[in-house]
Design a protein around this motif. Sequence first.
Motif, mmCIF file in Angstrom:
data_model
loop_
_atom_site.group_PDB
_atom_site.id
_atom_site.type_symbol
_atom_site.label_atom_id
_atom_site.label_comp_id
_atom_site.label_asym_id
_atom_site.label_seq_id
_atom_site.Cartn_x
_atom_site.Cartn_y
_atom_site.Cartn_z
ATOM 1 N N UNK A 66 -89.610 19.409 -35.005
ATOM 2 C CA UNK A 66 -89.475 19.739 -33.941
ATOM 3 C C UNK A 66 -88.909 21.356 -33.598
ATOM 4 N N UNK A 67 -89.354 21.983 -34.796
ATOM 5 C CA UNK A 67 -88.783 23.536 -34.439
ATOM 6 C C UNK A 67 -87.473 23.640 -34.638
ATOM 7 N N UNK A 68 -86.769 22.946 -35.369
ATOM 8 C CA UNK A 68 -85.208 22.975 -35.539
ATOM 9 C C UNK A 68 -84.911 24.364 -36.469
ATOM 10 N N UNK A 69 -85.752 24.871 -37.306
ATOM 11 C CA UNK A 69 -85.483 26.328 -37.784
ATOM 12 C C UNK A 69 -84.867 27.409 -36.976
ATOM 13 N N UNK A 70 -85.658 27.503 -35.930
ATOM 14 C CA UNK A 70 -85.408 28.268 -34.805
ATOM 15 C C UNK A 70 -83.990 28.153 -34.098
ATOM 16 N N UNK A 71 -83.342 26.876 -34.328
ATOM 17 C CA UNK A 71 -82.157 26.534 -33.811
ATOM 18 C C UNK A 71 -81.168 26.393 -34.469
ATOM 19 N N UNK A 72 -81.376 27.016 -35.919
ATOM 20 C CA UNK A 72 -80.422 26.732 -37.135
ATOM 21 C C UNK A 72 -80.226 25.348 -37.614
ATOM 22 N N UNK A 73 -81.401 24.655 -37.461
ATOM 23 C CA UNK A 73 -81.109 23.168 -37.664
ATOM 24 C C UNK A 73 -79.963 22.509 -37.060
ATOM 25 N N UNK A 74 -79.704 22.761 -35.902
ATOM 26 C CA UNK A 74 -78.550 22.218 -35.117
ATOM 27 C C UNK A 74 -78.569 20.532 -35.094
ATOM 28 N N UNK A 75 -79.850 20.235 -34.977
ATOM 29 C CA UNK A 75 -79.879 18.724 -35.078
ATOM 30 C C UNK A 75 -79.377 18.064 -36.113
ATOM 31 N N UNK A 76 -79.584 18.563 -37.401
ATOM 32 C CA UNK A 76 -79.264 18.039 -38.874
ATOM 33 C C UNK A 76 -77.771 18.236 -38.870
ATOM 34 N N UNK A 77 -77.298 19.200 -38.434
ATOM 35 C CA UNK A 77 -75.671 19.908 -38.542
ATOM 36 C C UNK A 77 -75.060 18.769 -37.674
ATOM 37 N N UNK A 78 -75.398 18.610 -36.593
ATOM 38 C CA UNK A 78 -74.612 17.460 -35.671
ATOM 39 C C UNK A 78 -74.703 16.114 -36.391
ATOM 40 N N UNK A 79 -76.001 15.725 -36.853
ATOM 41 C CA UNK A 79 -76.062 14.427 -37.385
ATOM 42 C C UNK A 79 -75.334 14.243 -38.508
ATOM 43 N N UNK A 80 -75.165 15.278 -39.279
ATOM 44 C CA UNK A 80 -74.238 15.292 -40.780
ATOM 45 C C UNK A 80 -72.820 14.931 -40.380
ATOM 46 N N UNK A 81 -72.510 15.612 -39.405
ATOM 47 C CA UNK A 81 -70.961 15.223 -39.120
ATOM 48 C C UNK A 81 -70.794 14.068 -38.323
ATOM 49 N N UNK A 82 -71.498 13.794 -37.285
ATOM 50 C CA UNK A 82 -71.250 12.681 -36.614
ATOM 51 C C UNK A 82 -71.756 11.083 -37.365
ATOM 52 N N UNK A 83 -72.525 11.310 -38.024
ATOM 53 C CA UNK A 83 -73.343 10.197 -38.566
ATOM 54 C C UNK A 83 -72.270 9.713 -39.646
ATOM 55 N N UNK A 84 -71.644 10.576 -40.240
ATOM 56 C CA UNK A 84 -70.676 10.292 -41.334
ATOM 57 C C UNK A 84 -69.177 9.687 -40.723
ATOM 58 N N UNK A 85 -68.808 10.264 -39.366
ATOM 59 C CA UNK A 85 -67.930 9.563 -38.946
ATOM 60 C C UNK A 85 -68.335 8.405 -38.125
ATOM 61 N N UNK A 86 -69.475 7.996 -37.755
ATOM 62 C CA UNK A 86 -69.972 6.742 -37.180
ATOM 63 C C UNK A 86 -70.084 5.539 -38.554
ATOM 64 N N UNK A 87 -70.384 6.011 -39.707
ATOM 65 C CA UNK A 87 -70.546 5.078 -40.912
ATOM 66 C C UNK A 87 -69.161 4.855 -41.411
ATOM 67 N N UNK A 88 -68.276 5.700 -41.458
ATOM 68 C CA UNK A 88 -66.947 5.511 -41.766
ATOM 69 C C UNK A 88 -65.945 5.014 -40.586
ATOM 70 N N UNK A 89 -66.651 4.228 -39.870
ATOM 71 C CA UNK A 89 -65.664 3.376 -38.692
ATOM 72 C C UNK A 89 -64.525 2.995 -38.955
ATOM 73 N N UNK A 90 -63.406 2.947 -38.154
ATOM 74 C CA UNK A 90 -61.976 2.371 -38.159
ATOM 75 C C UNK A 90 -62.235 0.991 -38.008
ATOM 76 N N UNK A 91 -61.952 -0.052 -39.231
ATOM 77 C CA UNK A 91 -61.948 -1.298 -38.863
ATOM 78 C C UNK A 91 -60.552 -1.738 -39.677
ATOM 79 N N UNK A 92 -60.291 -3.068 -39.645
ATOM 80 C CA UNK A 92 -58.926 -3.499 -40.018
ATOM 81 C C UNK A 92 -58.656 -3.291 -41.755
#
Length: 291
Positions: A66-92
């Motif tokens: 999708x031409x992410x190089x022109x955007x500094x691969x912002x999509x992958x950066x955001x995914x790296x952060x928020x995907x980790x937080x989503x997968x390490x969800x708070x449970x009991x």
Amino acid sequence: PPAGPDGPPRALRQWAELTSRLAAVPAEAREIAGHGLAKVVEFQDPAYGGEYLDRLAAVAAIDRASGGAAHGHALTQAAAKHLANAMAYDDVIRVADRKTRPARFARIRDELGAAEHQVVKLTEYMHPRGAEVCSMLPARIGRWVEGRPRAFRALDRLVNRGRRVRSDSILWFTTLSAIAGLRRWRRRMLRHEREMAHIGDWLDRVLAMAPANYELAVEMLNCRRLIKGYSDTHERGLSKFARVIDTAEMLRDRRDGADWLRRVHEAALQDEDGELLDGAIRTVRSFADQP
């Protein structure tokens, strides 16, 4: 990437194999991905870290296409952060693990200024609901209980009351440690099944959006900030998240779509009673069909 955990040779080999895969991540996102990998491995195990990298690789592939190089691969950066937080969800299980870590007790003693010879008694407030108990059951059994109102109400009456427990006592420390030890069975639990389905749906929508509106897709990843905590806090976050993400589809063809989704997202973060979010969504609907 950050240093891996100490452990037996097999675990260290698994960690080395995982970190070697970070080389395939766009350079701009590699450091964030390293921290995300460490987080999900600590949350569950090395195999779960592999799942994180698999999902991140799918995002990176769409990012490049999708031409992410022109955007500094912002999509992958955001995914790296928020995907980790989503997968390490708070449970009991995770909450129990945090409450029994030696570092936590040391931190509390330090904050209280307790001398080495002084005894510190620690009381925790716990208020489990029937929904949390069901979420810890094997997925099939949890769904069975939830699908039978009488059984669910009986369970909720049994557990849904506030308790003050002494986590420094042998009884409750052992109980919390046992709950934390359920991590090895987490993948079979109803909560995990639902979290994985939710993450899959979220990423599918983001990846479908990226070729059409790259910046809007990045903001869809950032919207994951709305989901945190567990119990009532988690439910409220899920509700807001669903409404905000649904708004993104109305903005697909707008060049300023990311800016508007960001405004809706911020309204949801600041909102307690839903009025700000309702107003922001109404505003988007009012011009969504305009060029």
